[in-house]
Design an enzyme around this catalytic site. Structure first.
Site, PDB file in Angstrom:
ATOM      1  N   SER A 242      39.856  52.280  48.315  1.00  0.00           N
ATOM      2  CA  SER A 242      38.706  50.962  48.155  1.00  0.00           C
ATOM      3  C   SER A 242      37.381  51.598  48.515  1.00  0.00           C
ATOM      4  CB  SER A 242      39.233  49.799  48.713  1.00  0.00           C
ATOM      5  OG  SER A 242      38.074  48.726  48.956  1.00  0.00           O
ATOM      6  N   SER A 243      36.239  51.833  47.639  1.00  0.00           N
ATOM      7  CA  SER A 243      35.133  52.315  47.993  1.00  0.00           C
ATOM      8  C   SER A 243      34.650  51.459  49.108  1.00  0.00           C
ATOM      9  CB  SER A 243      34.182  52.592  46.880  1.00  0.00           C
ATOM     10  OG  SER A 243      33.198  53.102  47.300  1.00  0.00           O
ATOM     11  N   ASN A 244      34.536  49.956  48.602  1.00  0.00           N
ATOM     12  CA  ASN A 244      33.814  49.307  49.633  1.00  0.00           C
ATOM     13  C   ASN A 244      34.295  49.134  51.149  1.00  0.00           C
ATOM     14  OD1 ASN A 244      35.026  46.136  50.047  1.00  0.00           O
ATOM     15  ND2 ASN A 244      35.394  47.191  48.025  1.00  0.00           N
TER      16      ASN A 244
ATOM     17  N   GLU B  63      34.498  53.228  38.610  1.00  0.00           N
ATOM     18  CA  GLU B  63      33.291  52.515  38.207  1.00  0.00           C
ATOM     19  C   GLU B  63      32.368  53.572  37.666  1.00  0.00           C
ATOM     20  OE1 GLU B  63      29.769  50.336  40.210  1.00  0.00           O
ATOM     21  OE2 GLU B  63      31.535  49.986  41.152  1.00  0.00           O
TER      22      GLU B  63
ATOM     23  N   THR C  50      28.293  50.068  42.589  1.00  0.00           N
ATOM     24  CA  THR C  50      27.966  48.889  42.994  1.00  0.00           C
ATOM     25  C   THR C  50      28.459  48.777  44.586  1.00  0.00           C
ATOM     26  OG1 THR C  50      29.882  47.842  42.297  1.00  0.00           O
ATOM     27  CG2 THR C  50      27.638  47.671  40.935  1.00  0.00           C
TER      28      THR C  50
END
Length: 324
Positions: A237-239, A140, A179
């Site tokens: 997965s960052s989130n 991203e 985000t």
């Protein structure tokens, strides 16, 4: 050792499992996966996908089984097959190259990531230098950096980076964020920047997306009163990684990230009577239910849903997939 094999020492010991609300797929992830599925249905296999469509190995493996071919760059794609861009967004050079090659391409960029791109372009058009808060190398961030000419955006990852950042010349500044960041960590970085550069305008709407915000708030509730928090999601997965960090910061004695039930380690459960369970925005619900099923092989499980607001956000699919 089979992680699902019953243990005489732990069998039937009571265990309360609290389920986060919301958890799992967000609207952007759901849209991106549907784009790949519909493209395969409409155009047949193979359909090429630049980078992982979302950061979850189970999702990627399932789509591979349907006929998706995942590649790193466009030069690995043939001219006569469709290509899908991942939900994380891409630099402007990628669709430009696809057009030059006359490729049929479908952009699965999450609309909330696209919003960050639009704001960065607006600030640049107004003569501002953009400070981007995010993680170096994340797709991203690479996509956002690639929206503007080199040097138009400076990446800041930490409070220390914010303190060390130097304004380029006399330019006014603006900021944007990845985000999927930690709300609390980002707030600290923004505070440091605003203390040094009071003119920094806030985005029209918070850059950290609604799904990241909602899942972090839900995991804070889980952490309050849970001995252990399990986050279903992939390591890239960052989130999902942020959910583990938020749980620990919010007071959970322990928090673990796991792709699926096969990664459960029963030593985590020593002295544990209450477990919180959630999932990152790119983790399918069946993986969560698989974890619950595994817990039932070892414990007398009572499942309770934490209160929370169900999400009703949806995003439209590209016209190329919906037009008859």
């Amino acid at each position: 050792m089979d992680v699902l094999a019953p243990s005489p020492d732990l069998a039937l010991r009571p265990l309360t499992v609290r389920m986060a609300t919301p958890r799992g797929f967000c609207a952007g992830v759901d849209r991106a996966i549907q784009i790949v599925e519909r493209a395969i249905e409409k155009f047949g296999a193979p359909v090429y996908v630049r980078h992982e469509i979302v950061h979850n190995k189970h999702v990627v493996d399932r789509l591979k089984g349907l006929g998706a071919v995942f590649v790193k760059e466009l030069d690995e794609c043939p001219d006569d097959r469709p290509v899908v861009f991942s939900a994380h967004g891409v630099p402007k050079s990628v669709p430009a190259t696809a057009r030059a090659r006359e490729l049929l391409f479908l952009d699965a960029t999450c609309p909330l990531v696209s919003k960050v791109h639009v704001e960065a372009e607006r600030h640049h058009a107004n003569g501002r230098h953009i400070v981007l808060i995010g993680h170096a190398g994340h797709p991203e961030v690479v996509g956002t950096l690639g929206q503007l000419p080199e040097g138009a955006i400076s990446l800041v990852e930490t409070v220390e980076d914010a303190e060390a950042f130097q304004r380029p010349g006399a330019q006014l500044l603006a900021y944007a964020t990845q985000t999927t960041l930690s709300l609390d960590d980002t707030a600290e970085i923004v505070a440091a920047l605003k203390r040094r550069f009071p003119e920094l305008p806030d985005p029209h709407k918070e850059d950290i997306c609604y799904a990241t915000t909602n899942r972090q708030e839900a995991v804070k509730q889980l952490a309050d009163g849970s001995d252990l928090v399990l986050v279903v999601g992939s390591k890239n997965s960052s989130n999902s990684v942020r959910l583990v960090e938020v749980a620990l910061r919010a007071g959970a004695r322990d928090a673990r990230l796991l792709d699926d039930a096969s990664q459960l380690d029963w030593s985590w459960f020593e002295g544990v009577s209450t477990v919180g369970v959630t999932a990152g925005a790119s983790a399918p619900e069946p993986l969560v239910q698989g974890v619950i099923a595994a817990l039932r092989t070892r414990f007398d499980v009572t499942v309770a849903d934490d209160p929370g607001e169900p999400e009703t956000v949806t995003f439209k699919l590209p016209r190329a997939l919906t037009a008859s």
